[in-house]
Design a protein around this motif. Structure first.
Motif, PDB file in Angstrom:
ATOM      1  N   SER A  86      11.218   1.484   3.041  1.00  0.00           N
ATOM      2  CA  SER A  86      10.091   1.429   3.967  1.00  0.00           C
ATOM      3  C   SER A  86       8.865   0.949   3.208  1.00  0.00           C
ATOM      4  CB  SER A  86       9.845   2.815   4.573  1.00  0.00           C
ATOM      5  OG  SER A  86       8.696   2.812   5.394  1.00  0.00           O
TER       6      SER A  86
ATOM      7  N   ASP B 157       0.540   1.363  -4.639  1.00  0.00           N
ATOM      8  CA  ASP B 157       1.107   2.687  -4.383  1.00  0.00           C
ATOM      9  C   ASP B 157       1.394   3.356  -5.722  1.00  0.00           C
ATOM     10  OD1 ASP B 157       2.459   4.924  -3.586  1.00  0.00           O
ATOM     11  OD2 ASP B 157       4.025   3.880  -2.474  1.00  0.00           O
TER      12      ASP B 157
ATOM     13  N   ALA C 258       1.791  -4.142  14.681  1.00  0.00           N
ATOM     14  CA  ALA C 258       0.907  -4.056  13.519  1.00  0.00           C
ATOM     15  C   ALA C 258      -0.170  -5.132  13.591  1.00  0.00           C
ATOM     16  CB  ALA C 258       1.711  -4.214  12.246  1.00  0.00           C
TER      17      ALA C 258
ATOM     18  N   LYS D 276      10.026  -6.203  11.164  1.00  0.00           N
ATOM     19  CA  LYS D 276       8.606  -5.897  11.043  1.00  0.00           C
ATOM     20  C   LYS D 276       8.111  -5.166  12.287  1.00  0.00           C
ATOM     21  CE  LYS D 276       7.340 -10.567  12.603  1.00  0.00           C
ATOM     22  NZ  LYS D 276       8.689 -11.090  12.715  1.00  0.00           N
ATOM     23  N   GLU D 277       7.009  -4.452  12.140  1.00  0.00           N
ATOM     24  CA  GLU D 277       6.423  -3.719  13.245  1.00  0.00           C
ATOM     25  C   GLU D 277       5.733  -4.692  14.191  1.00  0.00           C
ATOM     26  OE1 GLU D 277       3.862  -0.809  11.624  1.00  0.00           O
ATOM     27  OE2 GLU D 277       5.457   0.311  10.643  1.00  0.00           O
TER      28      GLU D 277
ATOM     29  N   THR E 287      -0.549  -5.264   3.003  1.00  0.00           N
ATOM     30  CA  THR E 287      -1.596  -6.099   3.581  1.00  0.00           C
ATOM     31  C   THR E 287      -1.328  -7.545   3.199  1.00  0.00           C
ATOM     32  OG1 THR E 287      -3.038  -5.814   1.653  1.00  0.00           O
ATOM     33  CG2 THR E 287      -3.275  -4.224   3.450  1.00  0.00           C
TER      34      THR E 287
ATOM     35  N   ARG F  76       4.797  -0.685   3.544  1.00  0.00           N
ATOM     36  CA  ARG F  76       3.590  -1.094   4.256  1.00  0.00           C
ATOM     37  C   ARG F  76       2.762  -1.943   3.290  1.00  0.00           C
ATOM     38  NH1 ARG F  76       2.742   0.320   9.061  1.00  0.00           N
ATOM     39  NH2 ARG F  76       0.580  -0.375   8.914  1.00  0.00           N
TER      40      ARG F  76
ATOM     41  N   THR G 188      -1.929  -6.526   8.397  1.00  0.00           N
ATOM     42  CA  THR G 188      -1.036  -5.518   7.836  1.00  0.00           C
ATOM     43  C   THR G 188       0.367  -5.739   8.375  1.00  0.00           C
ATOM     44  OG1 THR G 188      -1.369  -3.888   9.606  1.00  0.00           O
ATOM     45  CG2 THR G 188      -2.921  -3.844   7.746  1.00  0.00           C
ATOM     46  N   ALA G 189       1.353  -5.172   7.666  1.00  0.00           N
ATOM     47  CA  ALA G 189       2.746  -5.281   8.115  1.00  0.00           C
ATOM     48  C   ALA G 189       3.528  -4.088   7.602  1.00  0.00           C
ATOM     49  CB  ALA G 189       3.375  -6.578   7.614  1.00  0.00           C
ATOM     50  N   GLY G 190       4.530  -3.709   8.367  1.00  0.00           N
ATOM     51  CA  GLY G 190       5.440  -2.656   7.955  1.00  0.00           C
ATOM     52  C   GLY G 190       6.868  -3.143   8.026  1.00  0.00           C
TER      53      GLY G 190
ATOM     54  N   THR H 166       0.815  -1.216   0.000  1.00  0.00           N
ATOM     55  CA  THR H 166       0.000   0.000   0.000  1.00  0.00           C
ATOM     56  C   THR H 166       0.847   1.265   0.000  1.00  0.00           C
ATOM     57  OG1 THR H 166      -0.153  -0.119   2.414  1.00  0.00           O
ATOM     58  CG2 THR H 166      -1.934  -1.130   1.133  1.00  0.00           C
ATOM     59  N   ASN H 167       2.098   1.151   0.448  1.00  0.00           N
ATOM     60  CA  ASN H 167       2.993   2.309   0.441  1.00  0.00           C
ATOM     61  C   ASN H 167       4.433   1.806   0.429  1.00  0.00           C
ATOM     62  OD1 ASN H 167       4.743   4.379   2.274  1.00  0.00           O
ATOM     63  ND2 ASN H 167       3.305   5.472   0.979  1.00  0.00           N
TER      64      ASN H 167
END
Length: 276
Positions: A17, A93, A55, A51-52, A21, A19, A59-61, A6-7
């Protein structure tokens, strides 16, 4: 496994960086795979600890420093690998902003990293060699003058209000990819304006013709700025337009009956073609 980015961006610190799903949360055994499109060379990055932690499951960052990976110039496609199965990372994105590219170019770099969405809608990273350059933003002819404005990129100079002494030089004979011998047989130099990292320069096309009575030739512009080592070539690489020689066409102007046309080389450097 379904993965939707998504980003995605490369930060000023050259960290990828991302992000995304997912159908299932990331595990310690998952890997991010970057594969060089030309050579097939791969880098496998463990996602454990990247990873975050807070989260949601769907979702994952990710934050992946790129410099330690020793990636070479070119395009690297991104995959998520789980249990030996790879899934290419689809991206929604729309891509980077030009403002973020300008901010990124203020640093002094030898490699420039950029995350982007491919034509088929997947995440990839583009890597180019970077060196100080006068990045062209506008070119025009006005009242018999050639004028150019732009941004000083990869110099490490501050984007402030400081004025710096500078000169625009135009030299004939470096034919670049035009098939010439590289002999510089004429030149014109004028003062240029540099404030912070922004530049503006203008020179008389009549002076250009007077400097080369034979008239025909390809002229190479460069910018000399106090505090910057060596002349800076005028190019246009910090944007989303690739292959400018094919895509960007400037109108021709006649000066005392002699045609003058700005053009780009195959590696996106600016030239002035004078004569037929």
């Amino acid at each position: 496994m379904s993965v939707i980015v998504t980003n995605a961006e490369v930060t000023l610190a050259d960290v990828l960086s991302v992000r995304m799903t997912l159908e299932e949360p990331l595990t310690g055994g998952d890997r991010l795979v970057l594969r060089h499109r030309g050579t097939g060379t791969e880098r496998l990055i463990s996602l454990d600890g990247r990873k975050e932690a807070e989260a949601p499951a769907e979702t994952a960052g990710l934050a992946v420093p790129l410099a330690p990976l020793s990636l070479t110039p070119g395009r690297w496609d991104a995959y998520l690998q789980r249990d030996g199965v790879r899934t290419r990372m689809r991206s929604v994105d729309p891509g980077f902003s030009l403002d973020s590219l300008d901010a990124y170019a203020l640093g002094r770099r030898t490699l420039a990293y950029r995350a982007y969405r491919t034509r088929n809608g997947f995440l990839a990273v583009k890597i180019d060699r970077a060196a100080p350059v006068a990045d062209v933003r506008a070119v025009w002819f006005r009242e018999g003058r050639f004028e150019v404005t732009g941004l000083l990129a990869y110099t490490g100079l501050d984007d402030d209000d400081r004025h710096r002494d500078a000169r625009l030089a135009l030299r004939r004979g470096d034919q670049g990819d035009q098939g010439g011998q590289g002999e510089r047989d004429a030149s014109v130099t004028v003062a240029a304006t540099v404030q912070g990292v922004r530049f503006h320069a203008a020179l008389s096309l009549c002076d250009v013709l007077a400097a080369a009575p034979q008239q025909e030739g390809v002229w190479q512009p460069s910018l000399e700025v106090d505090g910057v080592d060596g002349p800076l070539p005028l190019g246009a690489r910090i944007d989303d337009v690739e292959g400018k020689r094919r895509r960007v066409h400037f109108p021709r102007v006649l000066v005392d009956g002699v045609p003058v046309t700005p053009t780009f080389t195959s590696d996106d450097e600016l030239r002035l073609e004078v004569g037929a």
